[in-house]
Write an enzyme that holds these catalytic residues in place. Sequence first.
Site, PDB file in Angstrom:
ATOM      1  N   GLY A  10       0.835  -1.211   0.000  1.00 14.21           N
ATOM      2  CA  GLY A  10       0.000   0.000   0.000  1.00 14.21           C
ATOM      3  C   GLY A  10       0.861   1.248   0.000  1.00 14.21           C
ATOM      4  N   GLY A  13      -0.519   4.885  -0.535  1.00 13.65           N
ATOM      5  CA  GLY A  13      -1.499   5.466   0.388  1.00 13.65           C
ATOM      6  C   GLY A  13      -0.883   6.570   1.238  1.00 13.65           C
ATOM      7  N   THR A 101      -3.430  -1.490   9.921  1.00 13.89           N
ATOM      8  CA  THR A 101      -4.780  -1.363   9.341  1.00 13.89           C
ATOM      9  C   THR A 101      -5.834  -1.454  10.441  1.00 13.89           C
ATOM     10  OG1 THR A 101      -3.950  -2.485   7.390  1.00 13.89           O
ATOM     11  CG2 THR A 101      -6.349  -2.356   7.622  1.00 13.89           C
ATOM     12  N   ALA A 124      -1.244  -3.098  16.065  1.00  8.58           N
ATOM     13  CA  ALA A 124      -1.635  -2.034  16.995  1.00  8.58           C
ATOM     14  C   ALA A 124      -2.587  -1.078  16.299  1.00  8.58           C
ATOM     15  CB  ALA A 124      -0.404  -1.277  17.486  1.00  8.58           C
ATOM     16  N   ASN A 126      -2.824   1.899  16.990  1.00  6.62           N
ATOM     17  CA  ASN A 126      -2.172   3.211  16.937  1.00  6.62           C
ATOM     18  C   ASN A 126      -0.704   3.031  17.304  1.00  6.62           C
ATOM     19  OD1 ASN A 126      -1.292   5.928  17.637  1.00  6.62           O
ATOM     20  ND2 ASN A 126      -3.450   6.447  17.468  1.00  6.62           N
ATOM     21  N   HIS A 157     -11.369  12.626  13.318  1.00  8.42           N
ATOM     22  CA  HIS A 157     -10.426  12.307  12.243  1.00  8.42           C
ATOM     23  C   HIS A 157     -10.812  13.051  10.964  1.00  8.42           C
ATOM     24  CE1 HIS A 157      -9.097   8.924  14.758  1.00  8.42           C
ATOM     25  NE2 HIS A 157      -7.991   8.958  14.031  1.00  8.42           N
ATOM     26  N   LYS A 161     -11.418   9.226   6.389  1.00  7.17           N
ATOM     27  CA  LYS A 161     -11.396   7.985   7.185  1.00  7.17           C
ATOM     28  C   LYS A 161     -12.667   7.174   6.951  1.00  7.17           C
ATOM     29  CE  LYS A 161     -10.288   6.090  11.706  1.00  7.17           C
ATOM     30  NZ  LYS A 161      -9.373   5.112  11.117  1.00  7.17           N
ATOM     31  N   GLY A 167      -9.952   2.747  15.339  1.00  3.75           N
ATOM     32  CA  GLY A 167      -9.347   1.608  16.028  1.00  3.75           C
ATOM     33  C   GLY A 167      -8.749   2.039  17.360  1.00  3.75           C
ATOM     34  N   THR A 168      -8.233   3.252  17.398  1.00  2.00           N
ATOM     35  CA  THR A 168      -7.627   3.766  18.633  1.00  2.00           C
ATOM     36  C   THR A 168      -8.691   3.975  19.710  1.00  2.00           C
ATOM     37  OG1 THR A 168      -5.952   4.849  17.332  1.00  2.00           O
ATOM     38  CG2 THR A 168      -6.224   5.633  19.597  1.00  2.00           C
TER      39      THR A 168
HETATM   40  P1  NAP Z   1      -5.160   5.173   2.299  1.00  2.94           P
HETATM   41  O1  NAP Z   1      -4.514   6.469   1.963  1.00  2.94           O
HETATM   42  O2  NAP Z   1      -6.487   4.829   1.686  1.00  2.94           O
HETATM   43  O3  NAP Z   1      -4.093   4.019   2.022  1.00  2.94           O
HETATM   44  C1  NAP Z   1      -4.399   2.665   1.824  1.00  2.94           C
HETATM   45  C2  NAP Z   1      -3.594   2.234   0.592  1.00  2.94           C
HETATM   46  O4  NAP Z   1      -3.663   0.820   0.446  1.00  2.94           O
HETATM   47  C3  NAP Z   1      -4.195   2.858  -0.679  1.00  2.94           C
HETATM   48  O5  NAP Z   1      -3.138   3.364  -1.477  1.00  2.94           O
HETATM   49  C4  NAP Z   1      -4.874   1.668  -1.315  1.00  2.94           C
HETATM   50  O6  NAP Z   1      -4.982   1.810  -2.727  1.00  2.94           O
HETATM   51  C5  NAP Z   1      -3.899   0.559  -0.933  1.00  2.94           C
HETATM   52  N1  NAP Z   1      -4.411  -0.778  -1.183  1.00  2.94           N
HETATM   53  C6  NAP Z   1      -5.702  -1.202  -1.252  1.00  2.94           C
HETATM   54  N2  NAP Z   1      -5.741  -2.522  -1.521  1.00  2.94           N
HETATM   55  C7  NAP Z   1      -4.461  -2.945  -1.636  1.00  2.94           C
HETATM   56  C8  NAP Z   1      -3.838  -4.188  -1.927  1.00  2.94           C
HETATM   57  N3  NAP Z   1      -4.564  -5.290  -2.148  1.00  2.94           N
HETATM   58  N4  NAP Z   1      -2.485  -4.252  -1.966  1.00  2.94           N
HETATM   59  C9  NAP Z   1      -1.736  -3.156  -1.754  1.00  2.94           C
HETATM   60  N5  NAP Z   1      -2.265  -1.947  -1.487  1.00  2.94           N
HETATM   61  C10 NAP Z   1      -3.610  -1.836  -1.413  1.00  2.94           C
HETATM   62  O7  NAP Z   1      -5.384   5.079   3.881  1.00  2.94           O
HETATM   63  P2  NAP Z   1      -4.413   5.545   5.067  1.00  2.94           P
HETATM   64  O8  NAP Z   1      -4.901   6.830   5.627  1.00  2.94           O
HETATM   65  O9  NAP Z   1      -2.987   5.433   4.641  1.00  2.94           O
HETATM   66  O10 NAP Z   1      -4.756   4.437   6.154  1.00  2.94           O
HETATM   67  C11 NAP Z   1      -4.550   3.047   5.887  1.00  2.94           C
HETATM   68  C12 NAP Z   1      -4.977   2.237   7.108  1.00  2.94           C
HETATM   69  O11 NAP Z   1      -4.095   2.523   8.195  1.00  2.94           O
HETATM   70  C13 NAP Z   1      -6.400   2.557   7.621  1.00  2.94           C
HETATM   71  O12 NAP Z   1      -6.985   1.364   8.095  1.00  2.94           O
HETATM   72  C14 NAP Z   1      -6.139   3.512   8.759  1.00  2.94           C
HETATM   73  O13 NAP Z   1      -7.174   3.544   9.710  1.00  2.94           O
HETATM   74  C15 NAP Z   1      -4.882   2.890   9.318  1.00  2.94           C
HETATM   75  N6  NAP Z   1      -4.055   3.768  10.167  1.00  2.94           N
HETATM   76  C16 NAP Z   1      -3.522   3.192  11.276  1.00  2.94           C
HETATM   77  C17 NAP Z   1      -2.687   3.944  12.091  1.00  2.94           C
HETATM   78  C18 NAP Z   1      -2.029   3.256  13.268  1.00  2.94           C
HETATM   79  O14 NAP Z   1      -1.219   3.898  13.969  1.00  2.94           O
HETATM   80  N7  NAP Z   1      -2.313   1.971  13.508  1.00  2.94           N
HETATM   81  C19 NAP Z   1      -2.402   5.272  11.785  1.00  2.94           C
HETATM   82  C20 NAP Z   1      -2.950   5.833  10.631  1.00  2.94           C
HETATM   83  C21 NAP Z   1      -3.783   5.054   9.796  1.00  2.94           C
HETATM   84  P3  NAP Z   1      -6.329   2.498  -3.323  1.00  2.94           P
HETATM   85  O15 NAP Z   1      -6.461   3.854  -2.726  1.00  2.94           O
HETATM   86  O16 NAP Z   1      -6.066   2.544  -4.803  1.00  2.94           O
HETATM   87  O17 NAP Z   1      -7.459   1.571  -2.940  1.00  2.94           O
END
Ligand code: NAP
Length: 273
Positions: A10, A13, A101, A124, A126, A157, A161, A167-168
């Site tokens: 990803g 993203g 994720t 995690a 977050n 957020h 989103k 999740g946090t």
């Molecule tokens: P995002 O900008 O939508 O990024 C997700 C990326 O994954 C997009 O580029 C998407 O492509 C790509 N993707 C989709 N299917 C895929 C596949 N099969 N193989 C490879 N890549 C694929 O979202 P984000 O803001 O970066 O957030 C992503 C996730 O992380 C969310 O669940 C968010 O809640 C989480 N997050 C967690 C934390 C933490 O600390 N745990 C912090 C921030 C975010 P397309 O756009 O073309 O579909």
Amino acid sequence: MAETEIVVVGAGGRMGRMLVQAIHARQDTRLVAASEHSDSPFVGQDAGELAGVGALGVEISGDAASLFRPGRVVIDFTLPGATLAHLELAKKSGSPMVIGTTGLDAAGREAIRQAAQLIPIVFAPNFSVGVNLMFRLAAEAAKALGESVDIEIIEAHHRHKVDAPSGTALGLGESIAKALDRNLQDVAVYGREGHTGARERQTIGFATVRGGDIVGDHTALFAGDGERLEITHRASSRMTFAQGAVRAAVWVSGKKAGLYDMGDILGFEKNRG
Ligand code: NAP
């Protein structure tokens, strides 16, 4: 210095690009491969150029299967379906994973727990240090204030989103519920509307705000008679999550199979809550 080799899935993203930046900024980590889904317009682009750090010679692949190897740590901040597909690849190849994720359902979380019997996984909701400290502080507050307060969790957020509550926020709820010997599933109230009746003390309420470019705000509110305590964390840049995830990738490299969280990386005692 030994380098941890990292694969970012990803990579196009919002978090994917931050991860590439955070890996590039460290001396002890190297981006060795990057992927996107096969239809992505980013396939074929240099992951470093896309992330704004200059060409790294790592082309974004549309085929994650060919990138997973035992010595490489995979960092996954994508979508639940994609994460579960990556999990299968990691199980086959023996690659450690760092999963950020959110929005995975119970079956998805169980699949991660099962996979962690075969490979090391850091999972995690977050990856920021401050939020993980907040989980502990909120659990302490819940223990001290106990049944004398109403507990609500408020999160905000950005408009993009796709899952709610965050999740946090759910992780915070789990931490507080555990400290109070409550089962979050039994006591959570997700939003209120209409004639709701009076609030029941045992419940833990969640409120969600979505708008603009808010990176992530979380408040645990403990409201009693005559006073209230609020514990708030505000993230001002996604870089804090990316740095935490890369730190987790370095930590998990070479670890034995198991399910780890940010508390393990930060050296918190296991018996939280
Ligand atoms: P995002 O900008 O939508 O990024 C997700 C990326 O994954 C997009 O580029 C998407 O492509 C790509 N993707 C989709 N299917 C895929 C596949 N099969 N193989 C490879 N890549 C694929 O979202 P984000 O803001 O970066 O957030 C992503 C996730 O992380 C969310 O669940 C968010 O809640 C989480 N997050 C967690 C934390 C933490 O600390 N745990 C912090 C921030 C975010 P397309 O756009 O073309 O579909």
